[in-house]
Design a protein around this motif. Structure first.
Motif, PDB file in Angstrom:
ATOM      1  N   GLU A   1      -2.665   6.119   6.745  1.00 41.30           N
ATOM      2  CA  GLU A   1      -2.207   4.832   6.221  1.00 41.30           C
ATOM      3  C   GLU A   1      -2.136   3.746   7.280  1.00 41.30           C
ATOM      4  O   GLU A   1      -1.939   2.580   6.961  1.00 41.30           O
TER       5      GLU A   1
ATOM      6  N   ASP B   1       0.811  -1.222   0.000  1.00 46.06           N
ATOM      7  CA  ASP B   1       0.000   0.000   0.000  1.00 46.06           C
ATOM      8  C   ASP B   1       0.841   1.268   0.000  1.00 46.06           C
ATOM      9  O   ASP B   1       0.411   2.303  -0.500  1.00 46.06           O
ATOM     10  N   PHE B   2       2.048   1.193   0.586  1.00 44.29           N
ATOM     11  CA  PHE B   2       2.863   2.397   0.671  1.00 44.29           C
ATOM     12  C   PHE B   2       3.658   2.631  -0.609  1.00 44.29           C
ATOM     13  O   PHE B   2       4.125   3.733  -0.864  1.00 44.29           O
TER      14      PHE B   2
ATOM     15  N   PRO C   1      -0.856  -1.435   8.073  1.00 42.02           N
ATOM     16  CA  PRO C   1      -1.606  -0.593   7.133  1.00 42.02           C
ATOM     17  C   PRO C   1      -3.096  -0.681   7.408  1.00 42.02           C
ATOM     18  O   PRO C   1      -3.591  -1.664   7.969  1.00 42.02           O
ATOM     19  N   THR C   2      -3.826   0.342   7.020  1.00 45.81           N
ATOM     20  CA  THR C   2      -5.277   0.325   7.181  1.00 45.81           C
ATOM     21  C   THR C   2      -5.881  -0.886   6.472  1.00 45.81           C
ATOM     22  O   THR C   2      -6.850  -1.471   6.952  1.00 45.81           O
TER      23      THR C   2
ATOM     24  N   SER D   1       5.368   8.924   2.975  1.00 45.28           N
ATOM     25  CA  SER D   1       4.632   8.102   3.932  1.00 45.28           C
ATOM     26  C   SER D   1       5.582   7.274   4.778  1.00 45.28           C
ATOM     27  O   SER D   1       5.440   7.181   5.995  1.00 45.28           O
TER      28      SER D   1
END
Length: 340
Positions: free
Chosen positions: A291, A242-243, A314-315, A249
């Motif tokens: 995030e 995701d990042f 992560p979310t 981030s």
């Protein structure tokens, strides 16, 4: 707010997005939900969910992704628990590592287990120590300025300068020092507070004032120094899809872990409640990074909550699995630290 059809579609969308990490389109959602609905009907329901702020549409895709509010509704009303490990060996490894031992080793093993099982970051706050003082001394520095010297039973010395409402002579400070050490040495600050409530009327005004300030100062000092945080697996976040290549981030994530006091504030919220708690990034000020999400739970020693542990990731995480990991680790730590 939602009918059963909308709940089913939202649940399917969140689960599919957690599994794949890709925005979910109406055709995929039709297959995942098991509902016999036309693509037009599904698009209409998704539009309604988007109007409610539960899902959002990325600019680069026609599909939808959950928002913080959507995740919150999902974890509060739609989660079904599942086993911790892919095999019983995973759980057995946790039991073997978190055995009765010195508290420092127990929490270090717990942080590693949380990180290994989740593949994210494991965090554990160390057990809070009873705030017992062995010796206290008041020294006059100047007009209405007093140096408070606090000595703990293990020899740790803390100094604080306080400002009093009225001036105190050296003789009065010696008298206060002798009285406090004679009547309160060896007690916790909580016990001192209780006694003060009953005895403050009987103490001379200047002694009572100094005692109240001393208790407040030593409480603040303890809050600053007594609680430690063990973090394991920070580097796991580097592999989170995701990042991506968002270096901004990642930099913010590592700044978060470097500032352990901020992490402790995040976890402290859950230590005041029973059971597993989930904090989703972006839904409130509790977790300042969109995030990230935190799944945490308090642990106990002899029936008293003394610390908190959890997983930070992560979310888009498998919340059902994280809940089980955190809950079982909390129970193992409670058992290990409560053994005499």
């Amino acid at each position: 707010m939602l009918d059963e059809r909308a709940k089913t579609l939202l649940k399917a969308l969140v689960e599919r997005y957690i599994a794949d990490g890709q925005p979910v389109g109406s055709r995929t959602l039709s297959r995942a939900s098991g509902l016999e609905l036309s693509p037009a009907t599904i698009r209409n329901v998704m539009a309604d969910l988007e109007d409610l702020g539960l899902i959002a549409s990325p600019h680069t895709s026609a599909g939808r992704v959950p928002t913080a509010r959507g995740y919150r509704l999902f974890v509060d009303t739609m989660l079904t628990a599942r086993p911790v490990g892919e095999s019983p060996a995973e759980l057995e490894q946790a039991r073997e590592q978190i055995q009765p031992d010195q508290p420092q080793r127990v929490i270090a093993h717990a942080a590693q287990i949380l990180s290994n099982l989740s593949q994210f970051v494991g965090v554990v706050t160390a057990p809070k120590k009873a705030s017992v003082f062995h010796h206290i001394e008041f020294m006059r520095l100047g007009e209405r300025r007093v140096l408070v010297i606090l000595v703990s039973p293990d020899g740790d010395v803390q100094n604080r300068v306080i400002f009093t409402a009225q001036d105190h002579t050296p003789v009065q400070l010696v008298e206060a020092t002798n009285y406090v050490n004679a009547h309160y040495a060896g007690l916790t600050l909580e016990a001192v507070r209780e006694r003060l409530q009953h005895e403050v009327e009987q103490l001379r005004g200047e002694i009572a004032q100094l005692m109240q300030v001393a208790v407040q100062v030593s409480s603040e000092a303890q809050a600053e120094t007594s609680e430690q945080l063990v973090v394991s697996g920070e580097r796991n976040l580097l592999t989170v899809q995701d990042f991506g290549n968002d270096l901004g981030s990642l930099r913010r994530l590592f700044e978060l872990f470097e500032q352990k006091t901020q992490l402790m504030r995040l976890l402290d919220t859950s230590s005041r409640a029973e059971g597993v708690r989930i904090y989703i990034g972006g839904e409130s000020q509790v977790v300042p990074f969109e995030e990230l999400s935190i799944v945490s739970a308090p642990y106990e020693v002899d029936g008293q909550i003394v610390g908190t542990l959890g997983v930070i990731g992560p979310t888009r995480m498998a919340y059902d699995r994280m809940i089980q990991i955190v809950d079982i680790t909390s129970r193992l730590v409670t058992h290990a630290l409560s053994q005499k």
